[in-house]
Design a protein around this motif. Structure first.
Motif, PDB file in Angstrom:
ATOM      1  N   CYS A 121       0.870  -1.529   0.275  1.00  0.00           N
ATOM      2  CA  CYS A 121      -0.251   0.202   0.427  1.00  0.00           C
ATOM      3  C   CYS A 121       1.147   1.007  -0.233  1.00  0.00           C
ATOM      4  O   CYS A 121       1.376   1.281   1.133  1.00  0.00           O
ATOM      5  N   ARG A 122       0.768   2.094  -0.983  1.00  0.00           N
ATOM      6  CA  ARG A 122       1.608   3.394  -1.147  1.00  0.00           C
ATOM      7  C   ARG A 122       0.894   4.692  -0.465  1.00  0.00           C
ATOM      8  O   ARG A 122      -0.540   4.920  -0.989  1.00  0.00           O
ATOM      9  N   GLN A 123       1.556   5.043   0.318  1.00  0.00           N
ATOM     10  CA  GLN A 123       0.767   6.727   0.514  1.00  0.00           C
ATOM     11  C   GLN A 123       1.628   7.581   1.018  1.00  0.00           C
ATOM     12  O   GLN A 123       2.725   7.065   1.398  1.00  0.00           O
ATOM     13  N   ILE A 124       1.559   8.612   1.635  1.00  0.00           N
ATOM     14  CA  ILE A 124       1.732  10.214   1.565  1.00  0.00           C
ATOM     15  C   ILE A 124       2.432   9.929   2.687  1.00  0.00           C
ATOM     16  O   ILE A 124       4.578  10.432   2.848  1.00  0.00           O
ATOM     17  N   ASP A 125       2.363   9.536   4.158  1.00  0.00           N
ATOM     18  CA  ASP A 125       3.187   9.768   5.109  1.00  0.00           C
ATOM     19  C   ASP A 125       3.207   8.266   5.840  1.00  0.00           C
ATOM     20  O   ASP A 125       2.927   7.362   5.689  1.00  0.00           O
ATOM     21  N   PRO A 126       4.397   8.675   6.639  1.00  0.00           N
ATOM     22  CA  PRO A 126       4.859   6.573   7.885  1.00  0.00           C
ATOM     23  C   PRO A 126       3.671   6.741   8.441  1.00  0.00           C
ATOM     24  O   PRO A 126       2.851   7.471   8.981  1.00  0.00           O
ATOM     25  N   PRO A 127       3.809   5.701   8.477  1.00  0.00           N
ATOM     26  CA  PRO A 127       2.509   5.110   8.999  1.00  0.00           C
ATOM     27  C   PRO A 127       2.337   4.956  10.212  1.00  0.00           C
ATOM     28  O   PRO A 127       3.617   4.555  10.629  1.00  0.00           O
ATOM     29  N   THR A 128       1.441   5.342  11.310  1.00  0.00           N
ATOM     30  CA  THR A 128       1.094   5.536  12.893  1.00  0.00           C
ATOM     31  C   THR A 128       0.702   4.152  13.739  1.00  0.00           C
ATOM     32  O   THR A 128       0.673   4.326  14.354  1.00  0.00           O
ATOM     33  N   ALA A 129       0.251   3.570  12.009  1.00  0.00           N
ATOM     34  CA  ALA A 129      -0.112   2.104  13.294  1.00  0.00           C
ATOM     35  C   ALA A 129       0.108   0.820  12.412  1.00  0.00           C
ATOM     36  O   ALA A 129       0.431   1.432  10.969  1.00  0.00           O
ATOM     37  N   PRO A 130       0.899  -0.104  12.718  1.00  0.00           N
ATOM     38  CA  PRO A 130       0.428  -1.287  12.004  1.00  0.00           C
ATOM     39  C   PRO A 130      -0.512  -2.164  11.271  1.00  0.00           C
ATOM     40  O   PRO A 130      -1.239  -1.129  10.921  1.00  0.00           O
ATOM     41  N   PHE A 131       0.266  -2.399   9.817  1.00  0.00           N
ATOM     42  CA  PHE A 131      -0.593  -3.164   8.617  1.00  0.00           C
ATOM     43  C   PHE A 131      -1.282  -3.946   9.143  1.00  0.00           C
ATOM     44  O   PHE A 131      -1.649  -5.108  10.269  1.00  0.00           O
ATOM     45  N   PRO A 132      -3.203  -3.649   8.539  1.00  0.00           N
ATOM     46  CA  PRO A 132      -4.115  -4.119   9.783  1.00  0.00           C
ATOM     47  C   PRO A 132      -4.370  -6.109   9.316  1.00  0.00           C
ATOM     48  O   PRO A 132      -4.802  -6.284   9.988  1.00  0.00           O
ATOM     49  N   PHE A 133      -3.505  -6.398   8.165  1.00  0.00           N
ATOM     50  CA  PHE A 133      -3.643  -7.956   7.752  1.00  0.00           C
ATOM     51  C   PHE A 133      -2.029  -8.521   7.474  1.00  0.00           C
ATOM     52  O   PHE A 133      -1.196  -7.779   7.095  1.00  0.00           O
ATOM     53  N   GLU A 134      -1.522  -9.623   7.693  1.00  0.00           N
ATOM     54  CA  GLU A 134      -0.524  -9.716   7.187  1.00  0.00           C
ATOM     55  C   GLU A 134      -0.660 -10.094   6.123  1.00  0.00           C
ATOM     56  O   GLU A 134      -1.178 -10.582   5.245  1.00  0.00           O
ATOM     57  N   GLY A 135       0.681 -10.134   5.830  1.00  0.00           N
ATOM     58  CA  GLY A 135       1.755 -10.066   3.827  1.00  0.00           C
ATOM     59  C   GLY A 135       1.227  -9.003   3.787  1.00  0.00           C
ATOM     60  O   GLY A 135       1.826  -8.210   2.438  1.00  0.00           O
ATOM     61  N   GLY A 136       1.153  -7.753   4.180  1.00  0.00           N
ATOM     62  CA  GLY A 136       0.607  -6.531   4.451  1.00  0.00           C
ATOM     63  C   GLY A 136       2.532  -4.781   4.479  1.00  0.00           C
ATOM     64  O   GLY A 136       2.860  -5.991   5.129  1.00  0.00           O
ATOM     65  N   GLU A 137       2.679  -4.254   3.236  1.00  0.00           N
ATOM     66  CA  GLU A 137       3.282  -3.139   3.927  1.00  0.00           C
ATOM     67  C   GLU A 137       3.461  -2.379   3.604  1.00  0.00           C
ATOM     68  O   GLU A 137       2.307  -2.304   1.981  1.00  0.00           O
ATOM     69  N   PHE A 138       3.744  -0.965   3.850  1.00  0.00           N
ATOM     70  CA  PHE A 138       3.507   0.687   3.526  1.00  0.00           C
ATOM     71  C   PHE A 138       4.438   0.457   2.694  1.00  0.00           C
ATOM     72  O   PHE A 138       6.237   0.217   3.112  1.00  0.00           O
ATOM     73  N   LEU A 139       4.460   1.294   1.606  1.00  0.00           N
ATOM     74  CA  LEU A 139       5.192   2.063   0.445  1.00  0.00           C
ATOM     75  C   LEU A 139       5.657   3.415   0.924  1.00  0.00           C
ATOM     76  O   LEU A 139       4.812   3.852   0.144  1.00  0.00           O
ATOM     77  N   ILE A 140       6.286   4.344   1.039  1.00  0.00           N
ATOM     78  CA  ILE A 140       5.902   5.779   1.436  1.00  0.00           C
ATOM     79  C   ILE A 140       6.952   6.648   0.171  1.00  0.00           C
ATOM     80  O   ILE A 140       7.579   6.768   0.154  1.00  0.00           O
ATOM     81  N   GLY A 141       5.641   7.230  -0.282  1.00  0.00           N
ATOM     82  CA  GLY A 141       6.044   8.042  -1.882  1.00  0.00           C
ATOM     83  C   GLY A 141       5.356   9.049  -1.506  1.00  0.00           C
ATOM     84  O   GLY A 141       3.637   9.335  -1.214  1.00  0.00           O
ATOM     85  N   ARG A 142       5.778  10.365  -2.164  1.00  0.00           N
ATOM     86  CA  ARG A 142       5.023  11.529  -2.292  1.00  0.00           C
ATOM     87  C   ARG A 142       5.291  11.784  -3.679  1.00  0.00           C
ATOM     88  O   ARG A 142       6.112  11.511  -4.041  1.00  0.00           O
ATOM     89  N   PRO A 143       3.869  12.023  -4.242  1.00  0.00           N
ATOM     90  CA  PRO A 143       3.586  12.373  -5.886  1.00  0.00           C
ATOM     91  C   PRO A 143       4.026  13.498  -6.306  1.00  0.00           C
ATOM     92  O   PRO A 143       4.938  14.650  -5.500  1.00  0.00           O
ATOM     93  N   PRO A 144       4.683  14.443  -7.785  1.00  0.00           N
ATOM     94  CA  PRO A 144       4.295  12.894  -8.543  1.00  0.00           C
ATOM     95  C   PRO A 144       4.897  12.008  -8.655  1.00  0.00           C
ATOM     96  O   PRO A 144       6.007  11.538  -7.781  1.00  0.00           O
ATOM     97  N   PHE A 145       4.039  11.123  -9.600  1.00  0.00           N
ATOM     98  CA  PHE A 145       4.855   9.864 -10.413  1.00  0.00           C
ATOM     99  C   PHE A 145       5.298   9.808 -11.822  1.00  0.00           C
ATOM    100  O   PHE A 145       4.419   8.958 -12.085  1.00  0.00           O
TER     101      PHE A 145
END
Length: 242
Positions: A150-174
């Motif tokens: 899951c790509r999002q702009i801000d660093p996460p403040t909570a863990p991924f809500p289910f197993e097998g997930g990971e955050f990717l931090i990125g700010r547009p443009p892409f």
């Protein structure tokens, strides 16, 4: 006259700039979904209104005479509530709704109505890129057992809500080249997006087309029965005519 611009999109940014240039009294409001949003050219507030009663109180206290709703096409709760309240109190309301994306030659799209539907289509064990933001992430819990990025702009403040997930931090443009490289490096097999429309965020769809990656496209929620325009220019014309 004081116009309230409900912001959060590129159209809102353009509207704010144009209203400021024209000297039209206006204030922008951001929901606070992004921690460090780009600055707008109008006096701005952030964090919502505190529900329906808070919104009614704000427009009265601030002397708001019209509302331009340029929120995200999937901000249905905000849009529906605002349109209804404006109609009830006789406040001019305009919805800015950019055109939807439509499939082009070479696209492999499947249209779904809800985030939960993704798990009925994507095979277990797939590598999935979610370009849907974090606010509805828990609705993809059926994808547990796949690698979900899951790509999002801000660093996460909570863990991924289910197993097998990971955050990717990125700010547009892409840019397209960046998306091509990213999807190839990650081995993306499926892409899930909301049909937000717009040019800037369509680069992931161009990359998916070139890499022949199938896309699950979540269709938009219905819009309220209200005056609607498709562009920032049309919104500014409406504001000038008030």
């Amino acid at each position: 006259m004081t116009i309230l611009v409900l912001a959060g999109t590129s159209e809102a940014k353009e509207i704010a700039l144009r209203l400021a240039e024209l000297g039209i009294d206006a204030v922008a409001s951001l929901a606070g979904a992004t921690r460090s949003p780009a600055a707008l050219d109008l006096p701005s507030r952030s964090g919502g209104f505190g529900g329906e009663d808070g919104f009614r109180a704000y427009v009265k206290e601030a002397g708001i005479t019209a509302v331009i709703d340029a929120t995200h096409p999937f901000a249905a709760q905000i849009t529906n509530r605002t349109a209804r309240i404006c109609a009830e109190i006789g406040l001019p309301y305009l919805l800015v709704s950019r055109p939807e994306w439509t499939p082009q030659e070479g696209d492999n799209w499947t249209i779904i109505s809800r985030e939960e539907d993704a798990a009925t289509i994507i095979p277990k064990g797939s590598t999935v890129f979610l370009g849907t933001g974090r606010q509805t992430l828990d609705r993809f819990a059926g994808l547990e057992g796949s690698r979900v990025i899951c790509r999002q702009i801000d660093p996460p403040t909570a863990p991924f809500p289910f197993e097998g997930g990971e955050f990717l931090i990125g700010r547009p443009p892409f840019p397209v080249a960046r998306e091509l490289s990213l999807f190839t490096e990650l081995g993306i097999e499926w892409i899930v997006v909301k049909n937000a429309g717009g040019v800037a965020s369509a680069t992931k769809l161009t990359a998916a087309r070139e890499l022949k990656i199938p896309v699950l496209m979540i269709k938009r929620p219905p819009v309220p029965n209200a005056q609607t325009v498709a562009t920032a220019d049309a919104a500014v014309v409406w504001a000038q005519a008030l």
